[in-house]
Design a protein around this motif. Structure first.
Motif, PDB file in Angstrom:
ATOM      1  N   ASP A   1      -5.334   1.888   5.696  1.00 28.62           N
ATOM      2  CA  ASP A   1      -4.560   0.793   6.295  1.00 28.62           C
ATOM      3  C   ASP A   1      -5.229   0.382   7.588  1.00 28.62           C
TER       4      ASP A   1
ATOM      5  N   LEU B   1       4.233   6.580  -0.950  1.00 29.54           N
ATOM      6  CA  LEU B   1       4.859   6.919   0.322  1.00 29.54           C
ATOM      7  C   LEU B   1       6.216   6.240   0.451  1.00 29.54           C
TER       8      LEU B   1
ATOM      9  N   THR C   1       1.154  13.536   4.183  1.00 30.05           N
ATOM     10  CA  THR C   1       0.242  12.683   3.406  1.00 30.05           C
ATOM     11  C   THR C   1      -0.986  13.459   2.975  1.00 30.05           C
TER      12      THR C   1
ATOM     13  N   PRO D   1       6.404  11.273   4.609  1.00 25.67           N
ATOM     14  CA  PRO D   1       4.971  11.091   4.855  1.00 25.67           C
ATOM     15  C   PRO D   1       4.691   9.760   5.544  1.00 25.67           C
ATOM     16  N   ILE D   2       5.525   8.793   5.269  1.00 25.20           N
ATOM     17  CA  ILE D   2       5.274   7.449   5.790  1.00 25.20           C
ATOM     18  C   ILE D   2       5.337   7.420   7.309  1.00 25.20           C
TER      19      ILE D   2
ATOM     20  N   LEU E   1       2.256   6.693   9.195  1.00 28.00           N
ATOM     21  CA  LEU E   1       1.657   5.374   9.252  1.00 28.00           C
ATOM     22  C   LEU E   1       2.408   4.409  10.131  1.00 28.00           C
TER      23      LEU E   1
ATOM     24  N   MET F   1       0.821  -1.203   0.000  1.00 27.83           N
ATOM     25  CA  MET F   1       0.000   0.000   0.000  1.00 27.83           C
ATOM     26  C   MET F   1       0.865   1.267   0.000  1.00 27.83           C
ATOM     27  N   HIS F   2       1.898   1.251   0.803  1.00 27.56           N
ATOM     28  CA  HIS F   2       2.780   2.430   0.856  1.00 27.56           C
ATOM     29  C   HIS F   2       3.369   2.744  -0.503  1.00 27.56           C
TER      30      HIS F   2
END
Ligand SMILES: Nc1ncnc2c1ncn2[C@@H]1O[C@H](COP(=O)(O)OP(=O)(O)O)[C@@H](O)[C@H]1O
Ligand SMILES: [Mg+2]
Lengths: 237, 850
Positions: A164, A54, B299, B387-388, B391, A48-49
């Protein structure tokens, strides 16, 4: 349309390296709700990233609406996020200092676009928070917070929504509402939803179920029922 | 986005306020200094403008050689007739204005110990600037007037008796009038007026004037009058319009104060420098804590620029708020500083505080500038959050700068710092330029240390934390490990303290060196057991006092020493001293390199003993002749008859001449010190008492001291200045303690969950407090020991070039240890609030946090 070709992702080097993705080819058509499943560590989040720009693949390429995103620089990726992508996180990631409505229009604020008030009102209505607009995240329940996050992801009318494990650790009722909201994005607005989940019930809301194991695509079909999904997961181990 | 920035800033009110506090002190010192000097300058401007209100042209002696006291030579009164004869002059009168002492009937001074007092002559009413608020101007030789403020301070009224001391004995005068100059105050200084002949007599200026004041006819402009007057006068006299004269005097005062201004600015800069460390730390920690938030914003489409702006705007707002408070506190500080300075006898006149736009603008520029620059690196680090990060489940630390870059930057800065300092020391750069380079060098070094120190923290904390870990039980061990967790943070926090402590250690060592050097100089050079000096050792004494002391029973010899500055060809401004050749070898020990003590006794007009340094510089040897330019404009020819060793802290300057020559050619008529040698077998204290009794009535201002008392006085002066410096450095130390407080609180906030866990498994509130306290002590002691080491090194380096001048470095070990202990205590103090906060954490809330 999102399409991936020959995706590979290797973390680390030498002995300690981990092959998180091992040659994944997959396309996501417009207006479809796709669930990604698989055992823990199978590469779902990594996939997904990379799809969302991302993270960069070690090999392979990703296109979103015909644009090769693996080549884009930071500025172009930023623009792409503003125009085309929406995100819903497992942790709701709301800004505690902003009200529910301010959190919802944050992507527009960031892009310096004027919010269309009618659309915002409608969104708040849709997510059932019309009467909670001025509340701060701390004054909302987990389910309500996640709904704010979904409204935020939808406010720019992105063509693709990434999620997610959105129900995260919500109760059954709340997680049902959250999934309904993603569903309606697809049904009413023709948006594409790509959702990572480990809950068979959640997967059953989608139009398509893909499953990963050890970084490879091992299943790709419409979901049948929650029970069938459970069976499938069992075979994947 | 701006709204978001402001909102998140508000949500972190507390830490933002502490961050602002880190620069408020520095800004306040800068603003306060401006307000103070502007106020003082304005008051002096007013005084000088008022003094010259009725005067079109002034005539004064021209300054030939810079004198430390700024005095200019008096000139012959015969020029007055020539001035009066100039066409266009309606009135002209000569006057005297000389430092002296104003005493009450009992011989006690009427002013503050170091405040200047002046004896002046009355001008004719048409030229006189002083108003008589009571009584009238003195007309008879036994009458005097005094300024109103001084009369009030001394509790004196018209009709009372005052005593005035110029270059002779104290004589009584009847107070016939009280004066005032416009609305201005003279600060702490006093002025007494007497008739012109009296003023000339008691200041040793018979037949001389300090100034001629001229009023012109209405038909002539001051400029024209000045031209006409100048045409009839010699080059040695300075002719100015009244306005020019007022401006020059005002700017002289300004120059005189500039030393003070620069010193205060320097302390402001130090405080700001320390503050910038604190800001850097707070921003770094905040950025690390907000990693997920920044990732999330990315993001949602936020660009790197927006993230950068977000952090910098916070810096900007904090800088603005700090500036507002800084200026306000600065205005208050101006009052406080003025009180502080007047406690040291530096009384500044002033009515209401002067705040000009420049003060506010500069304060804001500094406040905002320092905050922005300090938040720059953390802000750029924030832009590197991917940006990650939004998450990921555990907070990613935004990557630190790569090690080799750190090492390189640190190395380059360190080399630059050492080079800058070495440049000054080796190149012998003096004054402001030298000080600026030393300062820049020190800044480079400190930043270099701060950048590199995270590498050093590990072993240092292990050593410093050892006793705490060893004897502090579990909490001690945890505290030590916690200090090591984020070495960069601990490093920056303690580096901030290091700066303040390094300076404290440096001035402490230096002052102790000065003290012991003074003791050495006195012990080595002064054979006379009794010393005469003016009030506080700042003012000259009547030569008659030394002569009177010489004939007291039990005295073997007494000799006065006078000082002045002259310009020696090829060497420039040089300190000149005079001695009385009859007795010099009995009261002073002069170490001769060439020539004999007999040459000293044979010192007569036309002869001089010079120092080795001057001999080298000016290329002079025994028998050579040279012509120094004196302050009165003469060029007496002197033959070198002996050469003395240099390096006595300018105790005798570089040229020693006879008293007669000093009087005649150098224009110095009063002694600075009198040295008295007691006959063998006589009791020094008894002789001293006899001298005191003899001098008390005629010369009440003369202090009679034995060697110990003289040393004591010198030491008191050094210590008074040291105390002032301590107070100003305390600001920087307080800022670094604020840094310890904020850093602790922020890391407690970060460790909420962990602290909750510790409490859940049975750690008591007291143990939590103890742990936090230990952490603070480790940081404080780390900074203090680094500071001490740095201070000692700096003092050692600075001492090297001064060794040739008789400066001996000495290390006051007990004081330095006390500084270390005090720093540890300061650490405990800094931990009080954070420890209480940590102990108050609700266990349940802490573990279910997030
Ligand atoms: N940042 C990373 N560094 C190293 N290995 C990683 C990283 N992220 C994920 N992995 C590894 O890659 C594999 C796939 O991870 P992930 O995509 O998070 O799986 P999933 O989301 O399906 O649980 C796992 O073996 C995981 O340990
Ligand atoms: Mg995952």
């Amino acid at each position: 349309m999102v399409s991936a070709r020959g995706l590979e992702r290797i973390y680390g080097e030498g002995e300690a390296s981990v092959q998180a993705l091992d040659g994944v080819d997959v396309d996501f058509d417009h207006g479809l709700f796709t669930s990604i499943m698989g055992p823990s560590g199978s590469g779902k989040s990594t996939l997904m990233h990379i799809l969302a720009g991302l993270d960069r693949p070690t090999a392979g390429a990703v296109q979103i609406d015909g644009v090769e995103i693996t080549d884009l620089d930071d500025a172009d990726l930023t623009q792409l996020r503003r125009d085309k992508l929406g995100f819903v996180f497992q942790f709701f990631n709301l800004l505690p200092v902003l009200t529910a409505e301010e959190n919802v229009v944050l992507p527009l604020t960031i892009a310096r676009r004027k919010p269309d008030q009618e659309w915002v009102d409608q969104l708040m209505e849709t997510v059932g928070l019309a009467d909670r607009k001025t509340h701060r995240p701390a004054e909302l329940s987990g389910g309500q917070q996640q709904r704010v996050a979904i409204a935020r992801a939808r406010v720019t009318r992105p063509s693709v929504l990434f999620a997610d494990e959105p129900p995260g650790n919500l109760d059954a009722e709340s997680s049902h509402q959250v999934l309904q909201l993603l569903r309606s994005a697809v049904d009413e607005f023709g948006q594409t939803v790509i959702m990572v989940t480990h809950e068979p019930d959640a997967a059953a809301h989608g139009d398509r179920l893909i499953a990963l194991r050890d970084g490879r695509l091992v299943h790709d079909a419409p979901p049948v029922s929650a029970d069938a999904v459970i069976e499938l997961l069992k075979t994947l181990g | 986005m701006l709204g978001l920035t402001l909102k998140s800033l508000l949500a972190r009110k507390w830490r933002s306020a502490m961050t602002a506090l880190a620069v408020v002190f520095g800004i306040a010192l800068v603003a306060g200094t401006y307000v103070l000097t502007d106020t003082t300058n304005q008051a002096f401007d007013e005084i000088f403008v008022k003094s010259n209100e009725k005067i079109d042209v002034t005539i004064t002696g021209r300054e030939r050689v810079d004198q430390p006291d700024g005095s200019v030579p008096a000139f012959s009164d015969r020029y007055l007739d020539e001035v009066r004869a100039v066409d266009g002059v309606s009135d002209a009168a000569g006057s005297v204005f000389t430092p002296g002492s104003i005493l009450n009937d009992k011989g006690k001074s009427t002013g503050a110990p170091f405040a200047p007092q002046f004896i002046s002559s009355v001008l004719p009413a048409r030229l006189e600037a002083l108003n008589y608020v009571e009584g009238r101007p003195p007309r008879k030789p036994n009458e005097a007037a005094l300024d109103e403020a001084a009369a009030e301070r001394g509790g004196l009224r018209v009709g009372d008796t005052i005593r005035l001391v110029g270059t002779g004995a104290a004589l009584p005068y009847r107070l016939v009038g009280l004066t005032r100059l416009g609305s201005a105050s003279f600060g702490g200084s006093s002025i007494s007026q007497v008739t012109l002949p009296v003023a000339q007599r008691i200041t040793g200026k018979r037949g001389e004037f300090d100034q001629i004041s001229v009023a012109g006819k209405d038909s002539v402009s001051p400029e024209e009058l000045k031209r006409r007057v100048a045409a009839v006068l010699p080059e040695s006299l300075l002719v100015e319009t009244g306005t020019e004269n007022a401006e020059r005097q005002a700017s002289d005062v300004r120059d005189g104060l500039s030393f003070l201004t620069i010193a205060l600015f320097a302390f402001g800069a130090i405080s700001l420098f320390v503050g910038s460390f604190v800001i850097f730390n707070v921003f770094s920690i905040t950025v690390a804590q907000r990693t997920r938030e920044f990732g999330m914003l990315r993001t949602l489409g936020a660009s790197r620029r927006q993230i950068l702006r977000n952090v910098l705007v916070e810096g900007l707002v904090i800088g603005l708020v700090a500036s507002v408070f800084g200026v306000l506190v600065g205005i208050g500080l101006a009052e406080g500083l003025s009180a502080l300075l007047s406690g040291f006898g530096i009384d500044l006149p002033g009515n209401s505080l002067v705040v000009v736009p420049r003060t506010v603008i500069v304060s804001f520029l500094i406040g905002v500038g320092v905050t922005l620059v300090s938040s720059m690196i953390p802000a750029f680090r924030a832009t590197r959050v991917p940006p990650i990060a939004a998450l990921s489940e555990d907070i990613l630390q935004a990557g630190g700068t790569r090690l080799w870059i750190r090492g390189l930057v640190s190395f380059v800065l360190g080399v630059a710092g050492v080079a800058l300092i070495a440049w000054v020391l080796v190149g012998n750069i003096e004054g402001g330029a030298g000080a600026a380079r030393i300062g820049a060098g020190a800044v480079c070094l400190v930043v270099s240390i701060a950048i590199f120190s995270p590498r050093l923290i590990q072993p240092l904390v292990r050593v410093i934390g050892w006793p705490i870990a060893r004897f502090g039980g579990l909490t001690g061990k945890l505290a030590r490990e916690n200090s090591l967790r984020t070495p960069a943070r601990t490093a920056v926090t303690s580096a901030a303290l290091m700066i303040g402590i390094a300076l404290v250690a440096f001035v402490t060592i230096f002052a102790s060196g000065l003290n012991s050097s003074v003791t050495d100089v006195i012990a080595q050079n002064v054979r006379g057991q009794i010393i005469l000096q003016g009030p506080g050792g700042f003012v000259e004494i009547p030569p008659e006092a030394v002569r009177d002391a010489e004939v007291v029973q039990g005295v073997e010899a007494a000799s006065g020493v006078r000082y002045t500055q002259a310009r020696v060809p090829r060497a420039g401004g040089t300190a000149v001293a005079s001695v009385d050749p009859r007795s010099v070898d009995r009261v002073l020990e002069i170490d001769l390199v060439e020539g004999t003590q007999a040459d000293l006794r044979a010192l007569a007009p036309g002869r001089a003993v010079i120092g080795q340094k001057l001999a080298d510089e000016a290329g002079l040897g025994l028998g050579d002749r040279f012509r120094p330019l004196t302050k009165t404009g003469r060029r007496p020819e002197l033959e070198v008859t002996a050469i003395m060793a240099s390096g006595n802290l300018d105790f005798l300057g570089e040229v020693v001449v006879s008293e007669t020559q000093m009087d005649r050619d150098f224009g110095v008529k009063a002694d600075f010190f009198g040295f008295v040698r007691v006959k063998p077998g006589e009791n020094v204290e008894k002789v001293k008492d006899r001298i005191s009794r003899t001098l008390d009535r005629p010369y009440p201002t003369v202090e009679v001291l034995n060697q110990d008392e003289l040393e004591q006085r010198q030491r008191e002066q050094i210590n008074a200045i040291l105390a002032l410096i301590y107070v100003l450095l305390a600001l920087a130390v307080v800022v670094s303690l604020v840094g310890i407080v904020v850093t602790l609180i922020l890391s407690i906030y970060e460790r909420t969950r962990e602290l909750g866990m510790l409490r859940a498994v049975g750690m008591s509130r007291r143990q939590v407090k103890r742990m936090i306290r230990f952490e603070a002590v480790i940081t404080a002691v780390l900074g203090a020991s680094a500071g001490l080491v740095l201070g000692i090194i700096f003092a050692f380096l600075m001492g090297i070039p001064l060794e040739g001048e008789g400066f001996v470095l000495s290390y006051p070990i007990p004081t330095l240890l006390a500084i270390l202990v005090l720093s540890a205590l300061a650490g405990v103090l800094a931990s009080v609030y954070p420890a209480r906060k940590a102990a108050r954490l609700d266990v349940l809330e802490a573990i279910s946090y997030e």
